[in-house]
Scaffold this motif. Structure first.
Motif, mmCIF file in Angstrom:
data_model
loop_
_atom_site.group_PDB
_atom_site.id
_atom_site.type_symbol
_atom_site.label_atom_id
_atom_site.label_comp_id
_atom_site.label_asym_id
_atom_site.label_seq_id
_atom_site.Cartn_x
_atom_site.Cartn_y
_atom_site.Cartn_z
ATOM 1 N N LEU A 149 -13.770 -1.699 0.154
ATOM 2 C CA LEU A 149 -12.091 -1.622 0.457
ATOM 3 C C LEU A 149 -11.369 -2.741 0.802
ATOM 4 N N HIS A 150 -12.570 -3.254 1.879
ATOM 5 C CA HIS A 150 -11.671 -4.299 2.435
ATOM 6 C C HIS A 150 -11.671 -5.700 1.708
ATOM 7 N N ALA A 151 -12.574 -5.860 0.855
ATOM 8 C CA ALA A 151 -12.769 -6.828 -0.111
ATOM 9 C C ALA A 151 -11.677 -6.774 -1.150
ATOM 10 N N LEU A 152 -11.344 -5.356 -1.601
ATOM 11 C CA LEU A 152 -10.302 -5.373 -2.469
ATOM 12 C C LEU A 152 -8.943 -5.432 -2.033
ATOM 13 N N VAL A 153 -8.763 -5.337 -0.621
ATOM 14 C CA VAL A 153 -7.625 -5.404 -0.051
ATOM 15 C C VAL A 153 -7.346 -7.120 0.078
ATOM 16 N N LEU A 154 -8.201 -7.703 0.420
ATOM 17 C CA LEU A 154 -8.189 -9.314 0.460
ATOM 18 C C LEU A 154 -8.038 -9.700 -0.957
ATOM 19 N N THR A 155 -8.518 -9.345 -1.854
ATOM 20 C CA THR A 155 -8.080 -9.834 -3.316
ATOM 21 C C THR A 155 -6.851 -9.292 -3.643
#
Length: 94
Positions: A64-70
């Motif tokens: 989820l953190h990677a999705l938010v950064l993207t």
């Protein structure tokens, strides 16, 4: 636990304010900004949901953190594109 609910409430507030601005705003710039506020609310909701396993002693969800950064990168570029289109629309002769 209280901070988790505070983040959820803030995300819901951002979603509500953005939706209200999108619904009531006749100007294109206001609608673009309202979409950004809605996006910020969704990002905050996703980060809050990624934090939830930490409350039970498990590691945080890094997907989820990677999705938010993207999503942040995509949101910035989409906003720049929308503002460039708005600038061209306003600059053209009537």
């Amino acid at each position: 636990m209280l901070s988790f609910y505070l983040y959820l409430a803030t995300a819901a507030l951002l979603l509500g304010v953005g939706s209200l601005g999108l619904w009531r705003g006749p100007e294109l710039l206001r609608r673009i900004l309202a979409l950004n506020v809605i996006g910020a609310g969704i990002f905050m909701l996703m980060v809050s949901l990624a934090y939830r396993p930490v409350l039970h002693g498990e590691p945080a969800d890094s997907v989820l953190h990677a999705l938010v950064l993207t999503g942040l990168v995509v949101a910035v570029s989409a906003t720049a594109f929308a503002l460039a289109l708005l600038g061209r629309l306003l600059a053209r002769p009537q």
